[in-house]
Write a protein that holds these residues in place. Structure first.
Motif, short mmCIF file in Angstrom:
data_model
loop_
_atom_site.label_atom_id
_atom_site.label_comp_id
_atom_site.label_asym_id
_atom_site.label_seq_id
_atom_site.Cartn_x
_atom_site.Cartn_y
_atom_site.Cartn_z
N ILE A 143 0.91 -1.18 0.07
CA ILE A 143 0.05 -0.08 0.11
C ILE A 143 0.93 1.25 -0.11
CG2 ILE A 143 -1.74 1.30 1.20
CD1 ILE A 143 -2.70 -1.42 2.64
N LEU A 144 0.43 2.11 -0.82
CA LEU A 144 1.30 3.33 -0.91
C LEU A 144 0.34 4.49 -0.04
CD1 LEU A 144 3.21 5.69 -1.55
CD2 LEU A 144 2.39 5.63 -3.75
N ASP A 145 0.70 5.27 0.95
CA ASP A 145 -0.17 6.13 1.35
C ASP A 145 0.77 7.52 1.08
OD1 ASP A 145 -1.02 7.13 5.02
OD2 ASP A 145 -1.28 8.08 3.10
N CYS A 148 1.16 11.04 3.73
CA CYS A 148 0.37 10.60 5.06
C CYS A 148 0.19 11.44 6.09
CB CYS A 148 1.32 9.32 5.41
SG CYS A 148 3.01 9.87 6.04
N GLY A 149 0.95 12.57 6.19
CA GLY A 149 0.95 13.67 7.26
C GLY A 149 1.48 12.91 8.57
N THR A 150 0.42 12.62 9.56
CA THR A 150 0.88 12.00 10.63
C THR A 150 0.77 10.68 10.64
OG1 THR A 150 -1.48 12.10 11.57
CG2 THR A 150 0.02 13.60 12.35
N GLY A 151 0.35 10.08 9.42
CA GLY A 151 0.42 8.53 9.32
C GLY A 151 -0.89 7.67 9.60
N ILE A 152 -2.19 8.66 9.73
CA ILE A 152 -3.28 8.04 10.39
C ILE A 152 -3.91 6.82 9.51
CG2 ILE A 152 -4.76 9.90 9.19
CD1 ILE A 152 -5.26 8.21 12.56
N ILE A 153 -3.67 7.05 8.24
CA ILE A 153 -4.28 6.07 7.33
C ILE A 153 -3.40 4.79 7.36
CG2 ILE A 153 -4.94 5.42 4.81
CD1 ILE A 153 -5.55 8.39 4.30
N SER A 154 -2.16 4.99 7.59
CA SER A 154 -1.21 3.73 7.55
C SER A 154 -1.48 3.08 8.73
CB SER A 154 0.28 4.21 7.38
OG SER A 154 0.43 4.82 6.12
N GLN A 162 -3.91 -6.83 7.32
CA GLN A 162 -2.42 -7.48 7.51
C GLN A 162 -1.81 -7.23 6.22
OE1 GLN A 162 -5.18 -9.02 8.95
NE2 GLN A 162 -4.31 -8.24 10.88
N PRO A 163 -1.55 -6.07 5.68
CA PRO A 163 -0.76 -5.95 4.36
C PRO A 163 0.54 -6.40 4.56
CG PRO A 163 -0.94 -3.77 5.50
CD PRO A 163 -1.77 -4.70 6.29
N GLU A 164 1.24 -6.46 3.41
CA GLU A 164 2.68 -6.79 3.19
C GLU A 164 3.51 -5.69 3.96
OE1 GLU A 164 4.05 -9.76 2.98
OE2 GLU A 164 5.85 -8.90 2.71
N ALA A 165 3.31 -4.65 3.13
CA ALA A 165 3.99 -3.29 3.46
C ALA A 165 3.12 -2.24 3.37
CB ALA A 165 5.12 -3.23 2.69
N VAL A 166 3.25 -1.02 4.10
CA VAL A 166 2.68 0.13 3.74
C VAL A 166 3.93 1.21 3.67
CG1 VAL A 166 0.98 1.93 4.68
CG2 VAL A 166 0.69 -0.39 5.32
N TYR A 167 3.94 1.92 2.42
CA TYR A 167 4.80 3.14 2.15
C TYR A 167 4.30 4.53 2.56
CZ TYR A 167 7.09 -0.97 0.03
OH TYR A 167 7.21 -2.20 -0.31
N ALA A 168 4.61 4.99 3.62
CA ALA A 168 4.09 6.30 4.03
C ALA A 168 4.82 7.24 3.64
CB ALA A 168 3.78 6.05 5.54
N VAL A 169 4.69 8.09 2.69
CA VAL A 169 5.36 8.92 2.07
C VAL A 169 4.90 10.49 2.45
CG1 VAL A 169 5.91 9.98 -0.12
CG2 VAL A 169 5.58 7.61 0.03
N HIS A 192 6.56 1.64 6.59
CA HIS A 192 7.83 2.23 6.21
C HIS A 192 7.42 3.83 5.77
CE1 HIS A 192 9.15 -1.80 6.04
NE2 HIS A 192 8.04 -1.90 5.29
N VAL A 193 8.07 4.76 6.75
CA VAL A 193 7.63 6.24 6.68
C VAL A 193 9.10 6.59 5.73
CG1 VAL A 193 7.57 8.57 7.67
CG2 VAL A 193 6.77 6.35 8.94
N ILE A 194 8.60 7.23 4.66
CA ILE A 194 9.75 7.80 3.68
C ILE A 194 9.34 9.38 3.63
CG2 ILE A 194 10.51 7.68 1.45
CD1 ILE A 194 9.02 4.98 1.24
#
Ligand SMILES: NC(=[NH2+])NCCC[C@H]1O[C@@H](n2cnc3c(N)ncnc32)[C@H](O)[C@@H]1O
Length: 432
Positions: A143-145, A148-154, A162-169, A192-194
């Motif tokens: 998932i690409l968020d 993401c701001g504070t990351g709330i959706i992530s 149970q996703p494999e990975a979330v990329y919080a950009v 993963h916050v980027i």
């Protein structure tokens, strides 16, 4: 517009406009040098064609949009939006950055805007419900968020699926806080916050879902949507999901008596004095731009609303955002005063696990959100009655220089029993 041949030299032009204080800028801005920040090609012989970097002398700010300038001895009109005050040069980043990124991302580095967004329960709970209702489909997915701001959706993805990975950009400095939040909540192996602008992103893989909360005033302001569409084209799998999936802009003619009374009628007799000559400048000052934080009451709608645009975010192209136009026809269902039009947006999220979709509607018939409603006030209210027709068109035009800005042009015809009554047109910048 006068022909540019009328101006043989600065002194001639200045004499001819002496005392013409109708449209002249205060002395301190006239006769100043301006730099052209974006090429302009003249569209008639009263205008000048100029290249970015040219220097011109401002002779007369004929209107907010058109300025009469002198360039190497030749005079003509150029759009004011293409000029920047060379003597009052701000940081290069401001003049040379049509996206105003420093100011834009600077506004998101503190908690103020994030608190406002997180406090918006209809907005945030819609995203939570989308994740909740699709949790099985998200299992094992990437998932690409975006933004993401504070990351709330992530966080919702990590908590309810149970996703494999979330990329919080996230490009702004708030990403540093987001990193700490993810670590403190023990989800850094998943989220993963980027800290990066999406345009410069480099992910290890394409993603199955691109989720983002990108909507601004009138849906499009900030044009963060361009970043989302570019990230879609670069990172979303062919059969990937866009959340939101579609977006709509809605419009309704309305009364806004309190607004008109407080801002314009007020000048008729403040403290029993006649200040009515201030009504025209008040109209110009308060109604030249839309009111972005207006709250339209349902009973102030003069007809059923209409949907102007329905955007499919899986197929929409950035180029389509330059100019969008639509005709409308409203059948007035109540006698009253037409003070203006109110716009709002809705976004829809395709449901991966059952029929239909989820929707966030920011309009007057749904729970209020932090976007509130956008009111476009006419200069003069117009009397309308039941069965009148208000037909016309709206044009959303992206600012060719300031890329996060746009203008909305409303044209209307009021007809009664097939006889035309009133015609009008007004251009509203949002915000340049
Ligand atoms: N709904 C909106 N009107 N704004 C809410 C989301 C905006 C968030 O996305 C971030 N953001 C905006 N554009 C970008 C981008 N291109 N890349 C990364 N983060 C971004 C921005 O810093 C802010 O934290």
């Amino acid at each position: 517009m006068e022909s540019s041949s009328e101006c043989s030299s600065i002194s001639d032009f200045q004499d001819s406009t002496e005392g013409d204080d109708a449209n002249t800028l205060p002395e301190n801005l006239c006769m100043r040098e301006y730099v052209v920040i974006c090429d302009y090609v003249a569209t008639d012989n009263t205008q000048l064609s100029l290249c970015s970097g040219d220097k011109v002398l401002l002779l007369n700010a004929v209107s907010q949009d058109w300025w009469w300038v002198n360039h190497n001895g030749t005079c003509g009109y150029v759009p004011a939006s293409h000029l920047h005050d060379a003597l009052n040069e701000q940081e290069d980043t401001e003049v040379n950055d049509p996206w105003q990124d420093e100011e834009y991302y600077g506004s998101y580095k503190t908690l103020k805007l994030h608190l406002e967004m997180l406090s918006d329960v209809p907005r945030t709970m819609t995203y939570q419900n989308v994740i909740l209702k699709n949790s099985s489909s998200l299992c094992g997915k990437h998932i690409l968020d975006l933004g993401c701001g504070t990351g709330i959706i992530s966080f919702f993805c990590a908590k309810f699926a149970q996703p494999e990975a979330v990329y919080a950009v996230e490009a702004s400095k708030i990403a540093e806080q987001t990193c700490r939040l993810v670590e403190q909540n023990g989800i850094s192996s998943l989220v993963h916050v980027i800290r990066q602008q999406a345009e410069e992103l480099d992910l290890p893989t394409k993603v199955d879902v691109l989720v983002s909360e990108w909507m601004g005033t009138c849906l499009l302001f900030e044009f963060m949507l361009e970043s989302v569409l570019q990230a879609r084209d670069r990172w979303l799998k062919e059969d990937g999901v866009m959340w939101p999936s579609t977006a709509c802009i809605h419009l309704v003619p309305c009364s806004a008596y309190k607004e008109y009374s407080n801002k314009v009628l007020f000048w008729d007799n403040p403290y029993q004095l006649d200040f009515s000559l201030l009504k025209p400048p008040a109209t110009k000052e308060f109604f030249a731009k839309p009111q972005p934080d207006y709250i339209l009451q349902p009973e102030d709608c003069l007809s059923e609303p209409c949907t102007l645009f329905h955007l499919n975010l899986k197929t929409l192209q950035v180029a389509e955002l330059e100019r969008m136009n639509c005709d409308f026809t409203f059948l007035v269902h109540t006698n009253g005063l037409l003070h203006g039009f109110t716009a709002w947006f809705s976004v829809q999220f395709e449901n991966l696990e059952e029929q239909g979709h989820l929707e966030l509607n920011t309009g007057p018939f749904s729970p209020l959100t932090h976007w509130k409603h956008t009111l476009f006030m006419l200069d003069e209210p117009l009397q309308v009655q039941k069965r009148d027709k208000i037909s016309g068109s709206v044009v959303f035009e992206r600012n060719s220089v300031w890329r996060r800005h746009m203008s909305v042009t409303l044209s209307w015809v009021i007809s009664r029993e097939l006889k035309m009554q009133k015609v009008g047109c007004k251009v509203f910048p949002i915000w340049r």
